[in-house]
Design an enzyme around this catalytic site. Structure first.
Site, short mmCIF file in Angstrom:
data_model
loop_
_atom_site.label_atom_id
_atom_site.label_comp_id
_atom_site.label_asym_id
_atom_site.label_seq_id
_atom_site.Cartn_x
_atom_site.Cartn_y
_atom_site.Cartn_z
N SER A 130 0.83 -1.21 0.00
CA SER A 130 0.00 0.00 0.00
C SER A 130 0.86 1.25 0.00
CB SER A 130 -0.91 0.03 1.23
OG SER A 130 -1.63 1.25 1.25
N LYS A 187 -4.08 -6.91 3.76
CA LYS A 187 -4.13 -5.77 2.83
C LYS A 187 -5.60 -5.43 2.50
CE LYS A 187 -3.14 -2.50 -0.02
NZ LYS A 187 -3.58 -2.51 -1.35
N HIS A 190 -6.96 -3.53 5.30
CA HIS A 190 -6.41 -2.17 5.20
C HIS A 190 -7.26 -1.35 4.24
CE1 HIS A 190 -4.21 0.74 2.76
NE2 HIS A 190 -3.49 1.02 3.83
N ASN A 191 -7.56 -1.92 3.09
CA ASN A 191 -8.35 -1.19 2.10
C ASN A 191 -9.77 -0.93 2.60
OD1 ASN A 191 -6.05 -1.59 0.60
ND2 ASN A 191 -7.16 -2.01 -1.29
N GLU A 194 -9.64 1.82 4.87
CA GLU A 194 -9.44 3.02 4.03
C GLU A 194 -10.80 3.52 3.50
OE1 GLU A 194 -6.31 2.51 1.00
OE2 GLU A 194 -7.73 3.36 -0.43
P1 NBP Z 1 -2.68 -2.10 -13.00
O1 NBP Z 1 -3.51 -2.75 -11.95
O2 NBP Z 1 -3.27 -1.01 -13.77
O3 NBP Z 1 -2.18 -3.26 -14.01
C1 NBP Z 1 -1.40 -2.93 -15.11
C2 NBP Z 1 -0.34 -3.97 -15.34
O4 NBP Z 1 -0.93 -5.26 -15.49
C3 NBP Z 1 0.44 -3.68 -16.62
O5 NBP Z 1 1.77 -4.06 -16.43
C4 NBP Z 1 -0.28 -4.58 -17.62
O6 NBP Z 1 0.50 -4.92 -18.73
C5 NBP Z 1 -0.50 -5.80 -16.77
N1 NBP Z 1 -1.48 -6.72 -17.32
C6 NBP Z 1 -2.79 -6.58 -17.58
BR1 NBP Z 1 -3.74 -5.05 -17.31
N2 NBP Z 1 -3.35 -7.67 -18.09
C7 NBP Z 1 -2.35 -8.56 -18.18
C8 NBP Z 1 -2.30 -9.89 -18.62
N3 NBP Z 1 -3.41 -10.52 -19.04
N4 NBP Z 1 -1.12 -10.53 -18.58
C9 NBP Z 1 -0.01 -9.89 -18.13
N5 NBP Z 1 0.01 -8.62 -17.69
C10 NBP Z 1 -1.16 -7.97 -17.70
O7 NBP Z 1 -1.28 -1.63 -12.38
P2 NBP Z 1 -0.96 -0.88 -11.01
O8 NBP Z 1 -1.92 0.23 -10.75
O9 NBP Z 1 0.49 -0.61 -11.05
O10 NBP Z 1 -1.24 -2.00 -9.92
C11 NBP Z 1 -0.59 -3.24 -9.89
C12 NBP Z 1 -1.19 -4.08 -8.77
O11 NBP Z 1 -0.99 -3.38 -7.53
C13 NBP Z 1 -2.70 -4.26 -8.90
O12 NBP Z 1 -3.06 -5.50 -8.35
C14 NBP Z 1 -3.28 -3.15 -8.04
O13 NBP Z 1 -4.58 -3.45 -7.57
C15 NBP Z 1 -2.25 -3.11 -6.92
N6 NBP Z 1 -2.15 -1.80 -6.25
C16 NBP Z 1 -2.27 -0.63 -6.94
C17 NBP Z 1 -2.14 0.58 -6.29
C18 NBP Z 1 -2.25 1.89 -7.01
O14 NBP Z 1 -2.25 2.93 -6.35
N7 NBP Z 1 -2.30 1.89 -8.34
C19 NBP Z 1 -1.88 0.59 -4.90
C20 NBP Z 1 -1.73 -0.62 -4.24
C21 NBP Z 1 -1.88 -1.81 -4.91
P3 NBP Z 1 0.34 -4.05 -20.12
O15 NBP Z 1 1.20 -2.85 -19.92
O16 NBP Z 1 0.84 -4.98 -21.14
O17 NBP Z 1 -1.12 -3.72 -20.25
#
Ligand code: NBP
Length: 485
Positions: A130, A187, A190-191, A194
């Site tokens: 997080s 986690k 936590h959410n 939140e």
């Molecule tokens: P996203 O949740 O937006 O996911 C994007 C990533 O997933 C890209 O690398 C994308 O590749 C890949 N992806 C997808 Br979409 N479909 C895929 C598939 N079928 N096979 C392989 N790769 C695939 O990214 P994020 O916001 O960085 O979050 C990553 C994780 O962390 C998630 O589980 C999210 O819930 C969690 N999280 C996010 C935050 C936040 O603030 N954003 C905070 C805490 C936790 P591509 O580039 O080829 O589309």
């Protein structure tokens, strides 16, 4: 090809990219891959340029760059993308290698994946992370769970890159959580918390803005003040800042230009669903989830608002008599007391889940993992740590002497706010749910003797008695009679 990278990371979206840079800044060498390989090239030519990061064009190349045992972290979208990525990468790993899912996966998916990979000797970690973009870059809260044998191999990296708290800024917001899906469960809670915190803040905002009619500048000052006391937290701080932001396109406050339709990604809903399964009254988080759902039904609300009446003239009358400074402080009291109830509920759910899954969660350590780096970080979490230090088996946070006193000394304002909101027709689902939980939880006697009578009347569901043990059924129709006048 040299195999010198400490860890591989798959998924270069906002979280993955920033975690890689954080790891590189702390001296780790990281191999990276992304399904859309153009993003690897862009990253290498941009933020990762000159850092100890190796861009890879395939999972095979990534694996070849890793030291043994190989450590591969996935930061991809939760759900099917995780399974897809596992299918690709697991074929390339050997027994003893470690795969980590750092996304927001459902904890039961993590448990399934642990079992599937265990049969091939691959160690699997489900690790909640997080802190959003900023946390990932400069120090997130990390909640690892899963195969305990993998933890010693990840501990030096995770604890190094995690946020640090404590007087010497040396306590990492990352500790081993437990087996199976424990990391992802913690986690998720936590959410959920939140969701509750954000909804409570929104209700306070509504009472001050729609009730008292305060300006954004005044709201900024109030939140700045609140952030110096018991409510000191990241969410209060960013809320304060939001009130100062002007929309460059219209010159109005940006918050006033935003449509009042909330989005969600599902972790709050999971918390509520699992609370129902466990039989834990996590009412405040559930109200927060429903409040987002109701907010998203904007068109229906607009139609209903033209048809349904509220309390006519109440707001004008109230404004004439209210002492604004006193009411602002009552809202602060309501916010703080409700927040304590919300955490009491969240920790109760953790306790129930820990018992059900034999996780043996350490609640004080969890509070400290949330103390820094994450979205719910708050000074208040230190008090929770102290409460569980005083009594590791504490049944409910509300029973701890510090929190018992905190709620007692804030309840007058809290009750005033709930009553006022009801009188004015301002919805306060979370603040009200918190007060109802508090009053319900401290009630030795509730009206559910009547409910048991109803159940036995129509369904012969039986009831227990206050004067002797056993299960009883009455023939309610035969026994009923006209009340004596
Ligand atoms: P996203 O949740 O937006 O996911 C994007 C990533 O997933 C890209 O690398 C994308 O590749 C890949 N992806 C997808 Br979409 N479909 C895929 C598939 N079928 N096979 C392989 N790769 C695939 O990214 P994020 O916001 O960085 O979050 C990553 C994780 O962390 C998630 O589980 C999210 O819930 C969690 N999280 C996010 C935050 C936040 O603030 N954003 C905070 C805490 C936790 P591509 O580039 O080829 O589309």
């Amino acid at each position: 090809m040299t195999s010198q990278c400490d860890i591989g990371l798959i998924g270069l979206a906002v979280m993955g990219r920033n975690l890689v840079l954080n790891m590189a800044d702390h001296g780790f060498q990281v191999a990276v891959f992304n399904r859309t390989t153009r993003k690897v090239d862009e990253f290498m030519a941009g933020d990762a340029m000159g850092k100890s990061v190796v861009g890879c064009q395939s999972p095979e190349e990534l694996v070849q760059h890793l030291k043994r045992p190989r450590r591969v972290m996935m930061m991809v979208k939760a759900g099917e993308p995780v399974d897809r990525t596992i299918r690709q990468i697991a074929l390339l790993l050997e027994a003893g290698d470690i795969l980590i899912d750092g996304g927001n996966s459902y904890y039961q998916d993590t448990e399934r994946r642990i079992k599937e990979l265990d049969s091939r000797g691959i160690l699997y970690l489900g690790s909640g992370i997080s802190g959003g973009e900023e946390g990932a870059r400069h120090g997130p809260s990390i909640m690892p769970g899963g195969s305990a044998d993998a933890w010693p191999h990840l501990k030096p990296i995770f604890q190094e890159i995690a946020a640090k708290v404590g007087p010497n800024h040396d306590i990492p917001c990352c500790e081993w959580v437990g087996s199976g899906g424990a990391g992802h469960y913690v986690k998720m809670i936590h959410n959920g918390i939140e969701y509750g915190d954000m909804q409570l803040i929104c209700e306070a905002y509504s009472l001050l803005k729609d009730g008292l009619g305060l300006s954004n500048a005044r709201l900024y000052d109030i939140f700045a003040q609140w952030n110096k006391g018991e409510l000191d937290s990241y969410l209060i701080e960013i809320t304060r800042d939001i009130f100062s932001v002007i929309d460059p396109e219209t010159d109005h406050a940006l918050v006033d230009m935003i449509l009042d339709k909330a989005g969600q990604k599902g972790t709050g809903k999971w918390t509520s669903q699992l609370a129902l399964d466990l039989g834990v009254p996590t009412t405040l988080i559930t109200e927060a989830v429903f409040a987002r759902i109701l907010s998203s039904q904007k068109e229906k609300r607009v139609r209903a608002g033209r048809i349904l009446a509220g309390p006519h003239g109440a707001l004008e009358k109230w404004r004439e008599s209210v002492d604004p400074e006193q009411f602002i402080d009552a809202v602060r009291q309501a916010l703080y007391a409700s927040k304590i109830c919300s955490y009491a509920q969240g920790f109760s759910q953790l306790q129930a889940a820990s018992g059900e899954n034999s996780w043996e969660l350490n609640y004080g350590e969890i509070a400290m993992m949330w103390r820094g780096g994450c979205i719910i970080r708050a000074a208040f979490l230190e008090r929770i740590k102290e409460a569980f230090d005083r009594d590791a088996g504490l049944e409910n946070l509300l029973l701890d002497p510090y929190f018992k006193q905190a709620v007692a000394s804030n309840q007058d304002g809290w009750r005033q706010v709930v009553a006022t909101a009801a009188g004015l027709g301002i919805p306060t689902p979370a603040v009200s749910a918190a007060l109802n939980y508090y009053d319900g939880y401290r009630s030795e006697r509730l009206p559910h003797n009547l409910l048991q009578a109803q159940r036995d009347y129509f369904g012969a569901h039986t009831y227990e008695r206050i004067d002797r043990d056993g299960s009883f059924h009455s023939d309610w129709i035969r026994l009923r009679r006209e009340p004596q006048k």
